[in-house]
Design a protein around this motif. Structure first.
Motif, PDB file in Angstrom:
ATOM      1  N   HIS A 148       5.228 -12.561 -22.740  1.00 37.90           N
ATOM      2  CA  HIS A 148       5.855 -13.559 -23.606  1.00 37.90           C
ATOM      3  C   HIS A 148       6.939 -12.895 -24.440  1.00 37.90           C
ATOM      4  O   HIS A 148       6.942 -11.682 -24.655  1.00 37.90           O
ATOM      5  N   TYR A 149       7.848 -13.728 -24.932  1.00 37.00           N
ATOM      6  CA  TYR A 149       8.867 -13.241 -25.850  1.00 37.00           C
ATOM      7  C   TYR A 149       8.250 -13.093 -27.243  1.00 37.00           C
ATOM      8  O   TYR A 149       8.026 -14.075 -27.933  1.00 37.00           O
ATOM      9  N   GLU A 150       7.944 -11.858 -27.626  1.00 38.98           N
ATOM     10  CA  GLU A 150       7.474 -11.644 -28.991  1.00 38.98           C
ATOM     11  C   GLU A 150       8.661 -11.519 -29.947  1.00 38.98           C
ATOM     12  O   GLU A 150       8.665 -12.100 -31.025  1.00 38.98           O
ATOM     13  N   LEU A 191      17.411  -6.208 -29.924  1.00 37.59           N
ATOM     14  CA  LEU A 191      16.052  -5.784 -29.553  1.00 37.59           C
ATOM     15  C   LEU A 191      15.403  -6.893 -28.739  1.00 37.59           C
ATOM     16  O   LEU A 191      15.507  -8.073 -29.086  1.00 37.59           O
ATOM     17  N   LEU A 192      14.724  -6.499 -27.671  1.00 36.16           N
ATOM     18  CA  LEU A 192      13.941  -7.413 -26.847  1.00 36.16           C
ATOM     19  C   LEU A 192      12.545  -6.829 -26.686  1.00 36.16           C
ATOM     20  O   LEU A 192      12.398  -5.667 -26.292  1.00 36.16           O
ATOM     21  N   GLU A 193      11.516  -7.618 -26.998  1.00 41.24           N
ATOM     22  CA  GLU A 193      10.131  -7.178 -26.849  1.00 41.24           C
ATOM     23  C   GLU A 193       9.350  -8.231 -26.087  1.00 41.24           C
ATOM     24  O   GLU A 193       9.283  -9.396 -26.501  1.00 41.24           O
ATOM     25  N   LEU A 194       8.767  -7.839 -24.952  1.00 46.89           N
ATOM     26  CA  LEU A 194       7.941  -8.707 -24.134  1.00 46.89           C
ATOM     27  C   LEU A 194       6.503  -8.200 -24.210  1.00 46.89           C
ATOM     28  O   LEU A 194       6.257  -7.006 -24.035  1.00 46.89           O
ATOM     29  N   GLU A 195       5.572  -9.106 -24.452  1.00 49.17           N
ATOM     30  CA  GLU A 195       4.191  -8.687 -24.665  1.00 49.17           C
ATOM     31  C   GLU A 195       3.222  -9.596 -23.932  1.00 49.17           C
ATOM     32  O   GLU A 195       3.401 -10.811 -23.890  1.00 49.17           O
ATOM     33  N   SER A 196       2.169  -8.983 -23.385  1.00 49.41           N
ATOM     34  CA  SER A 196       1.054  -9.701 -22.787  1.00 49.41           C
ATOM     35  C   SER A 196      -0.192  -9.399 -23.613  1.00 49.41           C
ATOM     36  O   SER A 196      -0.558  -8.240 -23.782  1.00 49.41           O
ATOM     37  N   ALA A 197      -0.843 -10.458 -24.147  1.00 52.94           N
ATOM     38  CA  ALA A 197      -2.035 -10.243 -24.984  1.00 52.94           C
ATOM     39  C   ALA A 197      -2.855 -11.531 -25.062  1.00 52.94           C
ATOM     40  O   ALA A 197      -2.292 -12.604 -25.278  1.00 52.94           O
TER      41      ALA A 197
END
Length: 332
Positions: free
Chosen positions: A96-98, A71-77
């Motif tokens: 970012h790498y969440e 699983l790969l999740e990239l997030e902007s917050a």
């Protein structure tokens, strides 16, 4: 502009997927499924008047073999913040790498997770996506007492035949894979968690852990307990943690204690009311209230599983921190 092109790209993928269902992502192959989510909120109180496009995230996950997945999740917050109180705004689209990990499942009793993953503590921390939560806000407990993520290895599985007792043993001995996207920066994190399902309705758990912080050198020992009763239309859950902190720079000690008790009543599958009591105390804090009691009453509307609209009001023992929050979030 980047956000616009990303939206066009995701929309084009969705339109090409004939069997696409909202909230389940787009399966391009057994090895690759793409998903995304976003959340927005508005907060109004004595010291705050703010609207945010908070989370924007993309996910990729899949099965590589009978035992190996990823699983790969990239997030902007937060991506966009409008501060009406100070008449200012901020824009920052930076992913970012969440989460970024691989899973190897040898058996029900032994599985291995390697990479950056959610710290397997309690219930709240295991639901990082806003749309899946029942309130717009997060308890202070969930962000101030322990690192929310581990960059390292997690050995986990079930210790009995009927899969009722689950264990986790996890370790981090390096920096976080993305140090700009973690609540407590650390370079050593050890923990063990147990969760036991007494029945289909009752679950109990506990965690013991230790970590070393980076920015201010601290050794932190913590203990946590959690319990849940889930019998539709009722859901009651509680989590509490205690930390013992040694500040190696100042040669001083401090303690933290916090947690929450939350109850939910579902009128239907779409409508629910939520109430929560929180308590948090930190003997090392000077600029922020050392002790807080927080009461929350809220309403949740979920027209479908992947869309959430929520509203709540927070009553704080420090009245200047009282506020109302409304939010809207979607999982694609």
């Amino acid at each position: 502009m980047k956000l616009f092109f990303m939206g066009v790209f995701l929309l084009s993928i969705l339109l090409q997927a004939e069997d696409y269902k909202l909230g389940q992502g787009v399966q391009l192959s057994k090895e690759l499924t793409l998903g995304a989510y976003f959340s927005t909120d508005y907060s109004k109180g004595t010291g705050i008047d703010r609207a945010r496009l908070d989370d924007i995230a993309v996910l990729a996950y899949g099965v590589l073999s009978s035992k190996l997945s990823y699983l790969l999740e990239l997030e902007s917050a937060p991506t966009y913040v409008k501060d009406y109180k100070n008449n200012s705004s901020q824009k920052k689209l930076k992913f970012h790498y969440e989460r970024a990990y691989a899973d190897y499942m040898y058996s029900d009793a032994f599985s291995l997770r390697v990479g950056k993953f959610i710290t397997p503590i309690g219930y709240w921390n295991l639901e990082p996506i806003n749309v899946l939560r029942d309130t717009s806000s997060n308890p202070l407990y969930s962000s101030l007492l322990f690192p929310k993520f581990v960059t390292g290895v997690d050995v986990h599985g079930y210790t009995n035949i009927d899969d009722t007792l689950q264990y986790h043993l996890y370790v981090q001995v390096t920096n976080d894979v993305d140090e700009d996207y973690i609540n407590i920066k650390n370079n050593l994190f050890l923990g063990t968690s147990l969760n036991y399902d007494f029945s289909n309705e009752i679950n109990l758990g506990t965690t013991l852990g230790f970590f070393k912080t980076k920015e201010i050198k601290k050794d932190v020992y913590f203990a946590q307990i959690n319990a849940k009763y889930d019998n539709y239309p009722y859901l009651i859950q509680t989590e509490w943690a205690y930390t013992d902190i040694k500040n190696k720079t100042l040669v001083s000690k401090a303690k933290q204690f916090g947690g929450y008790l939350q109850g939910i009543y579902n009128f239907t599958n779409q409508h629910a009311i939520v109430s929560r009591y929180e308590y948090f105390r930190d003997t090392q804090i000077t600029a922020f209230p050392r002790e807080q009691h927080i009461g929350i009453i809220g309403y949740s509307y979920r027209p479908v599983y992947a869309i959430s609209m929520k509203a709540e009001y927070q009553f704080n023992s420090h009245s200047e921190l009282n506020k109302a929050i409304v939010s809207f979030s979607v999982l694609f």
